[in-house]
Scaffold this motif. Sequence first.
Motif, PDB file in Angstrom:
ATOM      1  N   ILE A   1      40.215  36.353  34.792  1.00 63.15           N
ATOM      2  CA  ILE A   1      39.948  36.228  33.353  1.00 63.15           C
ATOM      3  C   ILE A   1      38.570  36.778  33.016  1.00 63.15           C
ATOM      4  O   ILE A   1      38.396  37.498  32.026  1.00 63.15           O
ATOM      5  CB  ILE A   1      40.064  34.755  32.909  1.00 63.15           C
ATOM      6  N   ASP A   2      37.579  36.455  33.852  1.00 62.38           N
ATOM      7  CA  ASP A   2      36.216  36.942  33.613  1.00 62.38           C
ATOM      8  C   ASP A   2      36.155  38.470  33.645  1.00 62.38           C
ATOM      9  O   ASP A   2      35.439  39.092  32.849  1.00 62.38           O
ATOM     10  CB  ASP A   2      35.266  36.364  34.658  1.00 62.38           C
ATOM     11  N   ILE A   3      36.901  39.079  34.572  1.00 64.67           N
ATOM     12  CA  ILE A   3      36.916  40.544  34.653  1.00 64.67           C
ATOM     13  C   ILE A   3      37.602  41.137  33.431  1.00 64.67           C
ATOM     14  O   ILE A   3      37.159  42.159  32.878  1.00 64.67           O
ATOM     15  CB  ILE A   3      37.611  41.006  35.951  1.00 64.67           C
ATOM     16  N   MET A   4      38.673  40.493  32.960  1.00 61.20           N
ATOM     17  CA  MET A   4      39.338  40.952  31.744  1.00 61.20           C
ATOM     18  C   MET A   4      38.404  40.839  30.545  1.00 61.20           C
ATOM     19  O   MET A   4      38.370  41.730  29.684  1.00 61.20           O
ATOM     20  CB  MET A   4      40.619  40.147  31.499  1.00 61.20           C
TER      21      MET A   4
ATOM     22  N   PHE B   1      38.092  39.073  18.643  1.00 61.52           N
ATOM     23  CA  PHE B   1      38.913  37.866  18.733  1.00 61.52           C
ATOM     24  C   PHE B   1      39.365  37.624  20.175  1.00 61.52           C
ATOM     25  O   PHE B   1      39.288  36.504  20.684  1.00 61.52           O
ATOM     26  CB  PHE B   1      40.124  37.979  17.812  1.00 61.52           C
ATOM     27  N   ARG B   2      39.823  38.693  20.859  1.00 56.07           N
ATOM     28  CA  ARG B   2      40.341  38.504  22.214  1.00 56.07           C
ATOM     29  C   ARG B   2      39.234  38.106  23.195  1.00 56.07           C
ATOM     30  O   ARG B   2      39.485  37.350  24.133  1.00 56.07           O
ATOM     31  CB  ARG B   2      41.042  39.773  22.698  1.00 56.07           C
TER      32      ARG B   2
ATOM     33  N   LYS C   1      37.353  33.922  26.521  1.00 62.36           N
ATOM     34  CA  LYS C   1      36.116  33.281  26.985  1.00 62.36           C
ATOM     35  C   LYS C   1      36.280  31.772  27.095  1.00 62.36           C
ATOM     36  O   LYS C   1      35.731  31.138  27.983  1.00 62.36           O
ATOM     37  CB  LYS C   1      34.954  33.620  26.044  1.00 62.36           C
ATOM     38  N   GLY C   2      37.054  31.195  26.198  1.00 61.48           N
ATOM     39  CA  GLY C   2      37.270  29.754  26.231  1.00 61.48           C
ATOM     40  C   GLY C   2      38.315  29.320  27.250  1.00 61.48           C
ATOM     41  O   GLY C   2      38.505  28.119  27.457  1.00 61.48           O
TER      42      GLY C   2
ATOM     43  N   ALA D   1      42.757  29.847  22.204  1.00 64.48           N
ATOM     44  CA  ALA D   1      43.790  30.522  22.992  1.00 64.48           C
ATOM     45  C   ALA D   1      45.174  29.959  22.695  1.00 64.48           C
ATOM     46  O   ALA D   1      46.182  30.605  23.005  1.00 64.48           O
ATOM     47  CB  ALA D   1      43.484  30.399  24.478  1.00 64.48           C
ATOM     48  N   ASN D   2      45.224  28.788  22.092  1.00 58.74           N
ATOM     49  CA  ASN D   2      46.507  28.163  21.785  1.00 58.74           C
ATOM     50  C   ASN D   2      46.725  27.997  20.284  1.00 58.74           C
ATOM     51  O   ASN D   2      47.510  27.149  19.854  1.00 58.74           O
ATOM     52  CB  ASN D   2      46.593  26.801  22.489  1.00 58.74           C
TER      53      ASN D   2
END
Length: 318
Positions: A171-174, A241-242, A247-248, A255-256
């Motif tokens: 996720i961090d890399i994304m 936004f993404r 990040k969260g 995210a939900n």
Amino acid sequence: MSTNSTTTDTSTFVCTLQTCSLDYAMIHYIPSLAGNALFLALFCVAAVIHLFLGVWHRTTSYLVAVMGGLLLEIIGYAGRISLHDDPFSFNAFLQYLICLTLAPAFICAAIYLCFGRVVIEYDARCSRLAPATYSKVFIACDLVCLILQSAGGAITSTAGTDNTSLRDLGIDIMIAGLACQVVSLVAFMALAGDFALRLRRHHAQGSASLLPVDWHAGWKWRGFLIGLIVATTTIFIRSCFRVAELKGGFGSALANDQVAFMILEGVMMILACGVMTAFHPGLVLSRERWNASAQQQLKLHQVESRSSQIEMIQRSGV
């Protein structure tokens, strides 16, 4: 006494809506079937139109870039439709997450290709970069973003649902890839704005333009320029936004939040692809203009400009 006969084997247990709470799902809501199906249909329509226009006008590079983004959008929303039936499916979750994360990079590449030609159509002397440099530099930046986002998606997919540390790394890399995309878009918008200001100042000082300005007064050309502005702005909003969403973490409120996702991801990308479909560059630029190299385009415009100026002089002398 052995208790093996009464022990429940949970290793093969599969969650369903009947057996598990949505808190255990990949996203903590059931994706709207109607909303995601609508987005899927709109992207399919845009893909068909772009395929026709790209082949007809022979704008091959633009066609490849936009179709790459549209196909990823289609696959991504197909994944979200699958999540409607099975919100616990990790494969469907990855399908939507990775495809919708990568798609805008291809649309950005199409924007960069167009802007380099816009610079030539007006006055390349007012640009801080050579026209061809825009596509080379910013598509290279997009490539870095794609590599980071793809690597992050690959790590996330191999991590599965149990290895949280490896999944968080993915996720961090994304997020790093998305952040690079935001920075790249900011730099591009700054250079585009600078070009517009320098062009206005250049013409206000009475400097001769290389181009037949009257040709650029038509509604198609103005629509094409407005379309590029709208597409760049909406993709920028979506990318911000993404970054905030990922990040969260997948369990965060943002995210939900289905409404936020549908508006700030779905609607933004529909608008971006919509304006780039409605004001396709093939409608305003000839095949020769699009496919020629930057130097060939500039020479072509200089010849046209001189011809236009001679014609105006002849008319004024009549």
